[in-house]
Motif scaffolding. Structure first.
Motif, PDB file in Angstrom:
ATOM      1  N   TYR A  19      -5.221  11.000   0.627  1.00 43.23           N
ATOM      2  CA  TYR A  19      -3.985  10.471   1.188  1.00 43.23           C
ATOM      3  C   TYR A  19      -4.007  10.547   2.719  1.00 43.23           C
ATOM      4  O   TYR A  19      -3.656   9.578   3.399  1.00 43.23           O
ATOM      5  CB  TYR A  19      -2.780  11.242   0.644  1.00 43.23           C
ATOM      6  CG  TYR A  19      -1.482  10.784   1.255  1.00 43.23           C
ATOM      7  CD1 TYR A  19      -0.853   9.623   0.826  1.00 43.23           C
ATOM      8  CD2 TYR A  19      -0.889  11.495   2.309  1.00 43.23           C
ATOM      9  CE1 TYR A  19       0.325   9.185   1.408  1.00 43.23           C
ATOM     10  CE2 TYR A  19       0.280  11.061   2.898  1.00 43.23           C
ATOM     11  CZ  TYR A  19       0.889   9.908   2.446  1.00 43.23           C
ATOM     12  OH  TYR A  19       2.045   9.477   3.037  1.00 43.23           O
ATOM     13  N   GLY A  22      -5.939   7.902   4.365  1.00 44.36           N
ATOM     14  CA  GLY A  22      -5.509   6.530   4.095  1.00 44.36           C
ATOM     15  C   GLY A  22      -6.326   5.838   3.028  1.00 44.36           C
ATOM     16  O   GLY A  22      -6.312   4.607   2.917  1.00 44.36           O
ATOM     17  N   TYR A  23      -7.037   6.623   2.215  1.00 46.46           N
ATOM     18  CA  TYR A  23      -7.853   6.045   1.147  1.00 46.46           C
ATOM     19  C   TYR A  23      -7.030   5.759  -0.105  1.00 46.46           C
ATOM     20  O   TYR A  23      -7.495   5.028  -0.986  1.00 46.46           O
ATOM     21  CB  TYR A  23      -9.008   6.970   0.793  1.00 46.46           C
ATOM     22  CG  TYR A  23      -9.972   7.235   1.924  1.00 46.46           C
ATOM     23  CD1 TYR A  23     -10.020   6.415   3.053  1.00 46.46           C
ATOM     24  CD2 TYR A  23     -10.851   8.312   1.877  1.00 46.46           C
ATOM     25  CE1 TYR A  23     -10.902   6.659   4.088  1.00 46.46           C
ATOM     26  CE2 TYR A  23     -11.749   8.558   2.903  1.00 46.46           C
ATOM     27  CZ  TYR A  23     -11.761   7.745   4.005  1.00 46.46           C
ATOM     28  OH  TYR A  23     -12.652   7.994   5.037  1.00 46.46           O
ATOM     29  N   VAL A  24      -5.849   6.346  -0.199  1.00 45.88           N
ATOM     30  CA  VAL A  24      -4.861   6.021  -1.232  1.00 45.88           C
ATOM     31  C   VAL A  24      -3.487   6.100  -0.591  1.00 45.88           C
ATOM     32  O   VAL A  24      -3.302   6.756   0.440  1.00 45.88           O
ATOM     33  CB  VAL A  24      -4.911   6.978  -2.454  1.00 45.88           C
ATOM     34  CG1 VAL A  24      -6.251   6.905  -3.169  1.00 45.88           C
ATOM     35  CG2 VAL A  24      -4.592   8.414  -2.041  1.00 45.88           C
ATOM     36  N   VAL A  25      -2.517   5.449  -1.196  1.00 46.45           N
ATOM     37  CA  VAL A  25      -1.115   5.610  -0.810  1.00 46.45           C
ATOM     38  C   VAL A  25      -0.311   5.854  -2.085  1.00 46.45           C
ATOM     39  O   VAL A  25      -0.731   5.483  -3.191  1.00 46.45           O
ATOM     40  CB  VAL A  25      -0.551   4.375  -0.070  1.00 46.45           C
ATOM     41  CG1 VAL A  25      -1.314   4.134   1.225  1.00 46.45           C
ATOM     42  CG2 VAL A  25      -0.612   3.131  -0.951  1.00 46.45           C
ATOM     43  N   ALA A  26       0.812   6.523  -1.909  1.00 44.27           N
ATOM     44  CA  ALA A  26       1.732   6.760  -3.023  1.00 44.27           C
ATOM     45  C   ALA A  26       0.978   7.336  -4.231  1.00 44.27           C
ATOM     46  O   ALA A  26       0.276   8.325  -4.106  1.00 44.27           O
ATOM     47  CB  ALA A  26       2.486   5.482  -3.372  1.00 44.27           C
ATOM     48  N   GLU A  28      -1.450   5.898  -6.015  1.00 45.36           N
ATOM     49  CA  GLU A  28      -2.746   5.267  -6.262  1.00 45.36           C
ATOM     50  C   GLU A  28      -3.848   6.297  -6.509  1.00 45.36           C
ATOM     51  O   GLU A  28      -3.775   7.437  -6.085  1.00 45.36           O
ATOM     52  CB  GLU A  28      -3.163   4.425  -5.054  1.00 45.36           C
ATOM     53  CG  GLU A  28      -2.373   3.161  -4.850  1.00 45.36           C
ATOM     54  CD  GLU A  28      -2.866   2.394  -3.639  1.00 45.36           C
ATOM     55  OE1 GLU A  28      -2.362   1.277  -3.437  1.00 45.36           O
ATOM     56  OE2 GLU A  28      -3.742   2.888  -2.896  1.00 45.36           O
ATOM     57  N   ALA A  48       2.421  11.134  -6.751  1.00 46.37           N
ATOM     58  CA  ALA A  48       1.878  10.860  -5.418  1.00 46.37           C
ATOM     59  C   ALA A  48       0.813  11.884  -5.054  1.00 46.37           C
ATOM     60  O   ALA A  48       0.989  13.086  -5.273  1.00 46.37           O
ATOM     61  CB  ALA A  48       3.000  10.876  -4.385  1.00 46.37           C
ATOM     62  N   LYS A  49      -0.301  11.415  -4.505  1.00 47.76           N
ATOM     63  CA  LYS A  49      -1.404  12.311  -4.162  1.00 47.76           C
ATOM     64  C   LYS A  49      -1.053  13.252  -3.024  1.00 47.76           C
ATOM     65  O   LYS A  49      -1.650  14.315  -2.891  1.00 47.76           O
ATOM     66  CB  LYS A  49      -2.659  11.490  -3.813  1.00 47.76           C
ATOM     67  CG  LYS A  49      -3.139  10.583  -4.937  1.00 47.76           C
ATOM     68  CD  LYS A  49      -3.412  11.372  -6.206  1.00 47.76           C
ATOM     69  CE  LYS A  49      -3.816  10.489  -7.366  1.00 47.76           C
ATOM     70  NZ  LYS A  49      -2.702   9.676  -7.895  1.00 47.76           N
ATOM     71  N   ARG A  50      -0.070  12.909  -2.230  1.00 46.57           N
ATOM     72  CA  ARG A  50       0.301  13.797  -1.125  1.00 46.57           C
ATOM     73  C   ARG A  50       1.122  14.985  -1.596  1.00 46.57           C
ATOM     74  O   ARG A  50       1.269  15.974  -0.874  1.00 46.57           O
ATOM     75  CB  ARG A  50       1.082  13.018  -0.059  1.00 46.57           C
ATOM     76  CG  ARG A  50       2.473  12.584  -0.478  1.00 46.57           C
ATOM     77  CD  ARG A  50       3.186  11.803   0.621  1.00 46.57           C
ATOM     78  NE  ARG A  50       4.548  11.463   0.260  1.00 46.57           N
ATOM     79  CZ  ARG A  50       4.904  10.437  -0.495  1.00 46.57           C
ATOM     80  NH1 ARG A  50       3.967   9.628  -0.981  1.00 46.57           N
ATOM     81  NH2 ARG A  50       6.170  10.195  -0.781  1.00 46.57           N
TER      82      ARG A  50
END
Length: 213
Positions: A19, A22-26, A28, A48-50
């Motif tokens: 996250y 920026g390799y995934v968002v939300a 994903e 969410a990955k974050r």
């Protein structure tokens, strides 16, 4: 061997890094590890990955039966299970949507890396897997002809899949490929990349084979 707690913490750490980069968002992407027992520990769907925590992870049997976890597993769990069944050397898988690599995938253009020596040594070639509708299980069929031909794959109109001996190695493959894709795209603003000659590529492939021994 890593403990279950360390493995869980490693998966969560990789999710946060995906996250942050920026390799995934939300919600994903997905990350999994094959445990010594053969079971799979995988990220859940729709989290969410974050913000993901160890408590969110789901444990599945090799056949896909849910063994523990309060959430549903990733919708791509079947893809992970398929790769593990075909590749005994793979212990971790990362699926993500890094923008530069995914731009190649969306354009259905192969990411040819033979302009960058270090990337040739790392990847050799990067297969472009034909499109399959996500979450349907068809990705396993699409990737089947390629799964033994590398550790990193572009998924047409979708993203990337990276395999490794642990989550860190799989993540680093995503990072290396994304950096290469960015360099190649930028080089095209200057007239295009200049690919290495066949002799140079053969020598680099020899170096790569020596490293695997």
């Amino acid at each position: 061997m890593p403990t279950a707690n360390r493995t869980s913490a490693s998966i969560v750490g990789i999710c946060r890094r995906l996250y942050a980069q920026g390799y995934v968002v939300a919600t994903e992407g997905n990350v999994s590890v094959r445990l010594d027992s053969g079971d799979m520990l995988i990220t859940p769907t729709r989290v969410a990955k974050r913000t993901i925590t160890r408590a969110d992870l789901v444990r599945l049997s090799p056949g896909g039966r849910k063994l523990s976890g309060s959430r549903d597993p990733s919708s791509e769990a079947r893809l992970h299970a398929f790769i593990y069944s075909k590749r005994k050397d793979v212990r971790a898988i990362v699926h993500a949507h890094p923008p530069y690599c995914t731009a190649f995938a969306v354009a259905r253009k192969p990411l040819v890396v033979d302009a960058i020596p270090e990337v040739v040594v790392e990847f050799g070639r990067i297969p472009l897997v034909p499109f399959a509708v996500p979450s349907t299980g068809r990705l396993s069929e699409a990737i089947a002809p390629f799964v033994g031909k590398g550790d990193f794959f572009l998924l047409a109109n979708h993203g990337v899949v990276a395999c490794g001996r642990d989550p860190e190695e799989a993540f680093e493959k995503v990072e290396r490929a994304e950096h290469a894709a960015r360099i190649i795209l930028l080089s095209r603003l200057l007239g295009g990349e200049r690919r290495l000659g066949p002799r140079d590529v053969r020598e680099l492939n020899t170096i790569a084979q020596r490293r695997k021994r």
